[in-house]
Scaffold this active site. Structure first.
Site, PDB file in Angstrom:
ATOM      1  N   LYS A 229      21.563  18.624 -18.431  1.00 25.78           N
ATOM      2  CA  LYS A 229      21.668  17.959 -19.641  1.00 25.78           C
ATOM      3  C   LYS A 229      20.538  16.848 -19.674  1.00 25.78           C
ATOM      4  O   LYS A 229      20.130  16.628 -21.026  1.00 25.78           O
ATOM      5  CB  LYS A 229      22.941  17.536 -20.175  1.00 25.78           C
TER       6      LYS A 229
ATOM      7  N   ASP B  62      31.065  15.863 -24.278  1.00 22.83           N
ATOM      8  CA  ASP B  62      32.230  15.758 -23.419  1.00 22.83           C
ATOM      9  C   ASP B  62      31.864  15.184 -22.120  1.00 22.83           C
ATOM     10  O   ASP B  62      32.127  15.390 -21.282  1.00 22.83           O
ATOM     11  CB  ASP B  62      32.812  17.310 -23.243  1.00 22.83           C
TER      12      ASP B  62
HETATM   13  C1  LIG Z   1      27.062  20.605 -16.725  1.00 21.39           C
HETATM   14  C2  LIG Z   1      27.144  21.622 -18.084  1.00 21.39           C
HETATM   15  N1  LIG Z   1      26.814  23.051 -17.890  1.00 21.39           N
HETATM   16  C3  LIG Z   1      26.810  23.457 -18.732  1.00 21.39           C
HETATM   17  C4  LIG Z   1      27.133  23.171 -20.218  1.00 21.39           C
HETATM   18  C5  LIG Z   1      27.063  24.212 -21.317  1.00 21.39           C
HETATM   19  O1  LIG Z   1      26.131  23.906 -22.343  1.00 21.39           O
HETATM   20  P1  LIG Z   1      26.128  24.476 -23.910  1.00 21.39           P
HETATM   21  O2  LIG Z   1      27.271  23.525 -24.236  1.00 21.39           O
HETATM   22  O3  LIG Z   1      24.914  24.400 -24.305  1.00 21.39           O
HETATM   23  O4  LIG Z   1      26.801  25.882 -23.746  1.00 21.39           O
HETATM   24  C6  LIG Z   1      27.421  21.870 -20.456  1.00 21.39           C
HETATM   25  C7  LIG Z   1      27.633  21.300 -21.706  1.00 21.39           C
HETATM   26  O5  LIG Z   1      28.000  20.049 -21.817  1.00 21.39           O
HETATM   27  C8  LIG Z   1      27.337  21.092 -19.342  1.00 21.39           C
HETATM   28  O6  LIG Z   1      27.483  19.800 -19.394  1.00 21.39           O
END
Ligand SMILES: Cc1ncc(COP(=O)(O)O)c(C=O)c1O
Length: 412
Positions: free
Chosen positions: A90, A139
């Site tokens: 992220k 989150d």
């Molecule tokens: C560690 C991690 N992996 C995957 C995701 C999923 O990403 P997206 O919300 O773009 O599907 C998030 C989203 O916050 C995340 O924090």
């Protein structure tokens, strides 16, 4: 539509379906998808992110022991746990969108071309950027990236978190100097709250999800994520994997990975499996309905980054065509996957993967127990599977609770 006959009852450990909307494998990337994510956008993001202090490609780890245990030819794990010290991919998206926003604003106010990364980092435009405030709902990991980007490029930041975001994740955002505000309700409620506050105060929302009338900034976020995919493409060389398992919250990450691999590999692109929690399976439900549908409730899952009830509409335009299958997995398998990474098979390194980062392995572990899921994923002894380790121990206290050790102890 083919819904897998077992694993779909309430309380089951998994659910899944083939994607009835999948584009033909031979179909080239393009058309309306190109208006969302494209090669030029990915290239611009990569050029910018490579100028950030301490940029380094994250490792692509090979796990032959785990592959043998699961009857697969190979498993590759992209370890985002070491990305810019923020411990998740992220870091690439939110911070890139903050950079783009500030550069655009400087250009508008001065009538000059947008400053590049080095110029903005130098502080030359601080008198303009310091007057701007960015905000978002999160989150955890996206807010951390926006807060970090705001500090790096010099603007103010207010982040909204919902009821079940842990204190550890709250503190990690505050660490970068952002004001963090907890609001009632679930993730989607906090998205609406951030939007209302931005309108009232003249701030700019830097969200990872698109909604009615709001697309450009989340598209910057998705192009920023593309740095990870470009690294994987370079690290794998000429042999694409046969499968990639991608965890989805709002689907921005999945869309970015899918677009980058489709552009790079065309019909040779891997089978694309979208994985999400059974308690927040908005992609699976949208696939079954044939259009985006919202999942309600508290969306409570240990896969904190995936606790989203609504797909990002712009991301869905890509994911709905690119995915071969959608799978939802329960928390027990996510926890088992975190522990499996921490206690490696002989010959494999130990990996520190958080609950959201281990989602792909959670699906593989469930597939090794449930033949119908194995068949849905089309796994066999020739499969070379790419897992996207999207985070490390982003909540160290929780990580210790799950594995009984700290990240440092696991790595030792
Ligand atoms: C560690 C991690 N992996 C995957 C995701 C999923 O990403 P997206 O919300 O773009 O599907 C998030 C989203 O916050 C995340 O924090």
């Amino acid at each position: 539509m083919s819904i897998v006959p077992t694993g779909n009852a309430p309380g089951d450990s998994w659910r899944g379906c083939r994607n009835p909307m999948a584009a033909a494998r031979a179909q080239a990337y393009g058309g309306p998808r190109e208006a969302v994510l494209n090669a030029a956008g990915f290239a611009a993001a990569q050029a910018a992110v490579m100028r950030w202090p301490d940029y380094a490609a994250t490792p692509l780890v090979t796990l032959p022991g785990l592959a043998a245990r699961l009857g697969l030819a190979a498993i590759h794990y992209k370890d985002e746990g070491v990305r810019f010290g923020l411990k998740s991919f992220k870091a690439l998206g939110g911070a890139y969108a903050v950079y783009r926003l500030l550069a655009r604003t400087v250009a508008e106010r001065t009538g000059q071309p947008p400053p590049d990364v080095d110029e903005l980092l130098s502080g030359r435009w601080r008198d303009i950027t310091a007057g701007l405030t960015v905000t978002c709902a999160t989150d955890g990991n996206h807010g951390r990236s926006v807060a970090w980007g705001a500090r790096l490029f010099g603007c103010r930041c207010v982040i909204y978190i919902h009821a079940t975001v842990s204190e550890g994740r709250r503190d990690a955002i505050a660490h970068y100097g952002a004001e963090v505000v907890r609001v009632a309700g679930n993730y989607d409620d906090s998205v609406r709250h951030a939007d209302a506050q931005a309108r009232a105060n003249g701030w700019t929302v830097v969200s990872d999800t698109t909604y009615e009338g709001y697309r450009d900034i989340p598209i910057d976020v998705m192009h920023g994520y593309g740095v990870l995919s470009q690294e994987v493409i370079a690290q794998l060389g000429h042999e694409p994997p046969t499968h990639v398992l991608v965890q989805a919250g709002v689907g921005a990450f999945a869309a970015s990975v899918a677009a980058a691999f489709w552009i790079a590999w065309g019909p040779r692109r891997p089978r694309f499996v979208v994985v999400e929690p059974t308690r927040a399976d908005c992609h699976l439900q949208s696939a079954l309905a044939g259009h985006p549908v919202a999942v309600t409730g508290d969306l409570d899952t240990v896969m904190a980054g995936l606790a989203c009830g609504e797909v990002s509409p712009a991301a869905w335009e890509i994911v709905s065509a690119a995915a071969d299958a959608f799978v939802a997995i329960d928390d027990a398998h996510a926890l088992a996957a975190v522990c499996a990474f921490a206690n490696p098979c002989a010959g494999d390194p130990a990996i520190v993967s958080g609950e959201t980062g281990a989602t792909g392995l959670a699906a593989l572990l469930a597939a090794s127990e449930h033949p119908a899921l194995h068949e849905l994923l089309a796994l066999d002894a020739d499969s070379r599977v790419l897992l996207l380790g999207s985070e490390g121990d982003t909540d160290p206290a929780l990580y210790r609770q799950i594995t009984g050790r700290s990240a440092d102890e696991v790595r030792r």
